[in-house]
Write a protein that holds these residues in place. Structure first.
Motif, PDB file in Angstrom:
ATOM      1  N   GLY A 250      29.081  26.979  46.019  1.00  0.00           N
ATOM      2  CA  GLY A 250      30.444  27.378  45.677  1.00  0.00           C
ATOM      3  C   GLY A 250      30.488  28.255  44.438  1.00  0.00           C
ATOM      4  O   GLY A 250      31.213  29.250  44.396  1.00  0.00           O
ATOM      5  N   TYR A 251      29.703  27.899  43.427  1.00  0.00           N
ATOM      6  CA  TYR A 251      29.654  28.703  42.214  1.00  0.00           C
ATOM      7  C   TYR A 251      29.069  30.085  42.500  1.00  0.00           C
ATOM      8  O   TYR A 251      29.576  31.092  42.014  1.00  0.00           O
ATOM      9  N   ALA A 252      28.002  30.155  43.291  1.00  0.00           N
ATOM     10  CA  ALA A 252      27.390  31.439  43.623  1.00  0.00           C
ATOM     11  C   ALA A 252      28.363  32.318  44.402  1.00  0.00           C
ATOM     12  O   ALA A 252      28.463  33.523  44.156  1.00  0.00           O
ATOM     13  N   THR A 253      29.097  31.721  45.317  1.00  0.00           N
ATOM     14  CA  THR A 253      30.088  32.480  46.092  1.00  0.00           C
ATOM     15  C   THR A 253      31.185  33.004  45.179  1.00  0.00           C
ATOM     16  O   THR A 253      31.593  34.167  45.274  1.00  0.00           O
ATOM     17  N   TRP A 254      31.680  32.151  44.280  1.00  0.00           N
ATOM     18  CA  TRP A 254      32.712  32.568  43.336  1.00  0.00           C
ATOM     19  C   TRP A 254      32.226  33.721  42.463  1.00  0.00           C
ATOM     20  O   TRP A 254      32.954  34.693  42.238  1.00  0.00           O
ATOM     21  N   TYR A 255      30.985  33.644  41.976  1.00  0.00           N
ATOM     22  CA  TYR A 255      30.456  34.679  41.097  1.00  0.00           C
ATOM     23  C   TYR A 255      30.279  35.998  41.842  1.00  0.00           C
ATOM     24  O   TYR A 255      30.585  37.063  41.310  1.00  0.00           O
ATOM     25  N   LEU A 256      29.807  35.954  43.073  1.00  0.00           N
ATOM     26  CA  LEU A 256      29.650  37.186  43.849  1.00  0.00           C
ATOM     27  C   LEU A 256      31.002  37.819  44.152  1.00  0.00           C
ATOM     28  O   LEU A 256      31.138  39.046  44.122  1.00  0.00           O
ATOM     29  N   LEU A 257      32.008  37.018  44.432  1.00  0.00           N
ATOM     30  CA  LEU A 257      33.349  37.567  44.633  1.00  0.00           C
ATOM     31  C   LEU A 257      33.885  38.180  43.338  1.00  0.00           C
ATOM     32  O   LEU A 257      34.529  39.235  43.364  1.00  0.00           O
ATOM     33  N   LEU A 258      33.631  37.535  42.216  1.00  0.00           N
ATOM     34  CA  LEU A 258      34.046  38.076  40.931  1.00  0.00           C
ATOM     35  C   LEU A 258      33.362  39.414  40.663  1.00  0.00           C
ATOM     36  O   LEU A 258      33.998  40.366  40.210  1.00  0.00           O
ATOM     37  N   CYS A 259      32.075  39.496  40.948  1.00  0.00           N
ATOM     38  CA  CYS A 259      31.338  40.736  40.723  1.00  0.00           C
ATOM     39  C   CYS A 259      31.805  41.849  41.655  1.00  0.00           C
ATOM     40  O   CYS A 259      31.802  43.019  41.285  1.00  0.00           O
ATOM     41  N   ALA A 260      32.196  41.497  42.867  1.00  0.00           N
ATOM     42  CA  ALA A 260      32.662  42.500  43.809  1.00  0.00           C
ATOM     43  C   ALA A 260      34.043  43.030  43.424  1.00  0.00           C
ATOM     44  O   ALA A 260      34.326  44.219  43.596  1.00  0.00           O
ATOM     45  N   THR A 261      34.907  42.176  42.894  1.00  0.00           N
ATOM     46  CA  THR A 261      36.259  42.606  42.566  1.00  0.00           C
ATOM     47  C   THR A 261      36.387  43.124  41.142  1.00  0.00           C
ATOM     48  O   THR A 261      37.216  43.989  40.870  1.00  0.00           O
ATOM     49  N   SER A 262      35.608  42.598  40.217  1.00  0.00           N
ATOM     50  CA  SER A 262      35.684  43.011  38.824  1.00  0.00           C
ATOM     51  C   SER A 262      34.268  43.215  38.291  1.00  0.00           C
ATOM     52  O   SER A 262      33.681  42.304  37.700  1.00  0.00           O
ATOM     53  N   PRO A 263      33.695  44.402  38.481  1.00  0.00           N
ATOM     54  CA  PRO A 263      32.292  44.613  38.116  1.00  0.00           C
ATOM     55  C   PRO A 263      32.033  44.667  36.620  1.00  0.00           C
ATOM     56  O   PRO A 263      30.913  44.522  36.188  1.00  0.00           O
ATOM     57  N   TRP A 264      33.059  44.859  35.797  1.00  0.00           N
ATOM     58  CA  TRP A 264      32.866  44.985  34.361  1.00  0.00           C
ATOM     59  C   TRP A 264      33.158  43.671  33.653  1.00  0.00           C
ATOM     60  O   TRP A 264      34.108  42.979  33.961  1.00  0.00           O
TER      61      TRP A 264
END
Length: 79
Positions: free
Chosen positions: A14-28
């Motif tokens: 769940g944490y890995a999925t959340w982080y990848l979604l965060l990186c995809a939507t907000s790369p900075w």
């Protein structure tokens, strides 16, 4: 004991999925060295522009770099 391992695995997934979604939507993200202040203090107390973010206060997240690398390798292999 038998329920702790699946719950821990599910939490990590769940944490890995959340982080990848965060990186995809907000790369900075904020620079870890200067914490977004654009400068850092040296050992003698003077201010210097942060060389990690070139004085901008933001850097590309590590997960976004990983996603870009995977995308580049995928596209290079399918040409």
């Amino acid at each position: 004991m038998t329920t702790i391992l699946p719950l821990a695995s599910l939490a990590a997934l769940g944490y890995a999925t959340w982080y990848l979604l965060l990186c995809a939507t907000s790369p900075w993200g904020r620079c870890r060295r200067c914490h977004g202040r654009r400068y850092h203090r040296t050992t003698i107390g003077t201010r210097r522009d942060c060389h990690h973010c070139d004085g901008t206060g933001i850097r590309v997240r590590a997960g976004r770099r990983l996603l870009d690398y995977i995308r580049t390798e995928y596209r290079a292999g399918h040409q």
